[in-house]
Design an enzyme around this catalytic site. Structure first.
Site, PDB file in Angstrom:
ATOM      1  N   ARG A  14       0.806  -1.226   0.000  1.00 45.29           N
ATOM      2  CA  ARG A  14       0.000   0.000   0.000  1.00 45.29           C
ATOM      3  C   ARG A  14       0.841   1.279   0.000  1.00 45.29           C
ATOM      4  O   ARG A  14       0.475   2.258  -0.648  1.00 45.29           O
ATOM      5  CB  ARG A  14      -0.912  -0.010   1.231  1.00 45.29           C
ATOM      6  CG  ARG A  14      -1.908   1.147   1.311  1.00 45.29           C
ATOM      7  CD  ARG A  14      -2.871   0.920   2.468  1.00 45.29           C
ATOM      8  NE  ARG A  14      -3.736   2.066   2.695  1.00 45.29           N
ATOM      9  CZ  ARG A  14      -4.890   2.291   2.061  1.00 45.29           C
ATOM     10  NH1 ARG A  14      -5.290   1.455   1.127  1.00 45.29           N
ATOM     11  NH2 ARG A  14      -5.627   3.346   2.344  1.00 45.29           N
ATOM     12  N   THR A 108      29.469 -21.007   5.842  1.00 48.73           N
ATOM     13  CA  THR A 108      28.308 -21.375   6.640  1.00 48.73           C
ATOM     14  C   THR A 108      27.128 -20.521   6.179  1.00 48.73           C
ATOM     15  O   THR A 108      27.304 -19.573   5.414  1.00 48.73           O
ATOM     16  CB  THR A 108      28.583 -21.155   8.141  1.00 48.73           C
ATOM     17  OG1 THR A 108      27.505 -21.714   8.909  1.00 48.73           O
ATOM     18  CG2 THR A 108      28.720 -19.681   8.475  1.00 48.73           C
ATOM     19  N   SER A 109      25.937 -20.856   6.638  1.00 49.10           N
ATOM     20  CA  SER A 109      24.739 -20.151   6.155  1.00 49.10           C
ATOM     21  C   SER A 109      24.837 -18.650   6.349  1.00 49.10           C
ATOM     22  O   SER A 109      24.368 -17.867   5.511  1.00 49.10           O
ATOM     23  CB  SER A 109      23.495 -20.686   6.871  1.00 49.10           C
ATOM     24  OG  SER A 109      23.290 -22.041   6.575  1.00 49.10           O
ATOM     25  N   HIS A 156       2.514  24.558  26.138  1.00 43.13           N
ATOM     26  CA  HIS A 156       1.434  23.795  26.781  1.00 43.13           C
ATOM     27  C   HIS A 156       0.146  23.879  25.952  1.00 43.13           C
ATOM     28  O   HIS A 156      -0.947  23.672  26.469  1.00 43.13           O
ATOM     29  CB  HIS A 156       1.168  24.278  28.211  1.00 43.13           C
ATOM     30  CG  HIS A 156       2.408  24.495  29.014  1.00 43.13           C
ATOM     31  ND1 HIS A 156       3.047  23.477  29.680  1.00 43.13           N
ATOM     32  CD2 HIS A 156       3.156  25.609  29.225  1.00 43.13           C
ATOM     33  CE1 HIS A 156       4.129  23.961  30.285  1.00 43.13           C
ATOM     34  NE2 HIS A 156       4.220  25.251  30.015  1.00 43.13           N
ATOM     35  N   SER A 286     -14.226  12.735   4.384  1.00 42.52           N
ATOM     36  CA  SER A 286     -15.117  11.915   5.199  1.00 42.52           C
ATOM     37  C   SER A 286     -16.227  11.368   4.317  1.00 42.52           C
ATOM     38  O   SER A 286     -16.732  12.066   3.433  1.00 42.52           O
ATOM     39  CB  SER A 286     -15.715  12.746   6.343  1.00 42.52           C
ATOM     40  OG  SER A 286     -16.765  12.046   6.988  1.00 42.52           O
ATOM     41  N   ARG A 326      26.222 -18.014  18.748  1.00 40.74           N
ATOM     42  CA  ARG A 326      24.942 -17.673  18.134  1.00 40.74           C
ATOM     43  C   ARG A 326      23.822 -18.547  18.673  1.00 40.74           C
ATOM     44  O   ARG A 326      24.062 -19.638  19.187  1.00 40.74           O
ATOM     45  CB  ARG A 326      24.976 -17.794  16.605  1.00 40.74           C
ATOM     46  CG  ARG A 326      24.467 -19.121  16.086  1.00 40.74           C
ATOM     47  CD  ARG A 326      23.769 -19.046  14.738  1.00 40.74           C
ATOM     48  NE  ARG A 326      22.647 -18.122  14.696  1.00 40.74           N
ATOM     49  CZ  ARG A 326      22.016 -17.810  13.573  1.00 40.74           C
ATOM     50  NH1 ARG A 326      22.413 -18.323  12.416  1.00 40.74           N
ATOM     51  NH2 ARG A 326      20.992 -16.991  13.587  1.00 40.74           N
TER      52      ARG A 326
END
Length: 482
Positions: A14, A108-109, A156, A286, A326
């Site tokens: 999207r 290795t992976s 504020h 809306s 790991r």
């Protein structure tokens, strides 16, 4: 054909740009794995491994971009072997039979998964940094355009001393400049995991090169060079330290706070009808209230900024629970959090680009609001002017206090306009300054050094920060999908 029966994340379906979605796509992931295997083989051959042939390398190079059929084949294979990397090793080997025996040699992976993630992170930062640069540049132009326009300040969310609209924008820009600094630092700090083996000791590669430590180090450096990086992490476990993910996500989460604050300010200004985000001619605010002009883009920014800010905790918690060399409990969450973070940051920046290119300002509304509050703020100026006419400061203070309370009652209890100045003009006591009242109520005299601050900030801080990024600056209009 679109698949309407399976969930897809709205981040990619999207909102996000095609460029960022492609960076974290399955095709790019698996093709990057193949590039890693190719460059590993090239470096191994250069360093004397005769088992790696020219034919093997040529076949790998020819098929480095994975096809739809190969993705499907690897997916079916993974369902059998329960290992995504090995499924792709087998699939790549079937496509490149001359290389089938040397693909992933010594690795290795995490050689492909971790190094690929680092490549994606680098590339993703290269997508969002130019967008951030352009957001800053467009807001800087906005700040300069409105550097002299007085607006009511808010503390504020109550009326406060006047500032200017341009000065308010510099507060957003300053935080974005800090985000740019953080993005650049994070991007430039990224190295490669490199060629480290199963527990980071490079034992498998040391065996391949028959104990030749220099060749193992050269392999690590050469693979790093071939992949376009200038540094490799000197030590790792099986994975690169997940603390790096903290350093990657921290700037994005910090940027999320900046985006949320800016969008919130614009939403509040939209309610005051002073400043609005762009609104398309055919846009519907809306489904029921046809007159509505909702700040939906800023609302989207706030919504997604909250999501982006929350992802930082994923990185912190994941890094803290990694055991020794790991554990695999980092894998699933990283597949979600890293792409989500960059997709979300990309969406936020595209949306902010769209907003900052078309902010709508209503000076007359701003002027009316100032007129409603400025008389109260001008009371000290009135007191000083009367004292200069030899009036008693205490007597002036008491008289202006009484008139101010009467005017406030009209505003709050009767819903009327602020008539303090009219009361001052009717009171003979203040006759000595009647002719000065208009000048005492000139809004530009209440903004202090705001215009000068804007000029100095943009000309010095902003321009200096953007100087290295001149090639990225443009005035292209960003169109959002929705």
């Amino acid at each position: 054909m679109p698949d309407y029966d399976n969930y897809t994340t709205p981040l990619s379906s999207r909102y996000a740009s095609k460029e960022m979605s492609a960076t974290f796509s399955l095709r790019n992931r698996f093709s990057t794995w193949r590039k890693l295997w190719l460059n590993l083989a090239i470096a191994e051959k250069e360093l004397g491994l005769t088992v790696v042939t020219d034919e093997a390398i040529e076949q790998m190079r020819k098929h480095v971009e994975i096809t739809d059929d190969e993705i499907a084949k690897a997916s079916a294979q993974e369902a059998i072997v329960r290992h995504d990397v090995m499924a792709h090793v087998h699939t790549f080997g079937e496509t490149c039979p001359a290389a089938a025996g040397i693909i992933h040699l010594g690795a290795t992976s995490c050689f492909v998964t971790d190094n690929a993630d680092l490549i994606f992170i680098r590339d993703a930062y290269d997508i969002i940094i130019p967008k951030l640069v352009n957001v800053i540049n467009r807001l800087a132009k906005f700040a300069m355009e409105y550097k002299d326009l007085p607006v009511l300040g808010w503390t504020h969310f109550q009326p406060a001393q006047l500032t200017t609209l341009g000065k308010r924008a510099t507060l957003w820009i300053q935080e974005l400049l800090w985000d740019l600094r953080n993005f650049e630092r994070a991007r430039n700090d990224i190295g490669l995991r490199g060629v480290k083996g199963t527990t980071g000791t490079q034992a498998s590669f040391l065996a391949l090169f028959h104990g030749n430590h220099d060749k193992v180090e050269a392999l690590d450096e050469r693979v790093t060079e071939l992949l376009g990086f200038d540094k490799v992490y000197p030590v790792t476990g099986q994975t690169y330290s997940r603390k790096i993910d903290i350093d990657v996500l921290a700037p994005l989460s910090s940027f999320a706070a900046t985006a949320h604050k800016m969008a919130t300010d614009i939403r509040l200004l939209a309610n005051l009808k002073e400043v609005e985000e762009p609104f398309e001619k055919s846009q519907i605010g809306s489904s029921a209230m046809a007159y509505k002009r909702n700040p939906m883009r800023c609302e989207r920014v706030c919504s997604l900024a909250r999501h982006l800010g929350s992802l930082f905790s994923d990185a912190v918690q994941t890094a803290s629970v990694q055991w020794f060399e790991r554990t695999l409990d980092d894998s699933a969450i990283r597949r979600i959090s890293l792409p989500s973070a960059f997709l979300t940051a990309d969406i936020l920046l595209s949306t902010l680009l769209n907003i900052s290119s078309g902010l709508v300002v209503y000076p007359k509304v701003i002027e009316r609001r100032i007129k409603g509050e400025l008389p109260f703020m001008a009371t000290e100026n009135i007191i000083m002017a009367m004292v200069e006419k030899n009036a008693s400061r205490q007597e002036v203070h008491e008289r202006i206090r009484v008139l101010s309370h009467q005017a406030a009652a009209v505003v709050k209890e009767e819903g009327g306009e602020n008539d303090l100045i009219e009361r001052v003009k009717r009171d003979e006591f203040f006759k000595p300054i009647w002719e000065e009242l208009d000048s005492l109520l000139e809004p530009s005299t209440f903004v202090g050094r705001a215009p000068q601050q804007v000029e100095k900030f943009v000309q010095k801080d902003v321009n200096n920060a953007l100087q290295p990024f001149q090639k990225y600056l443009n005035d292209e209009q960003v169109k959002l999908n929705v």
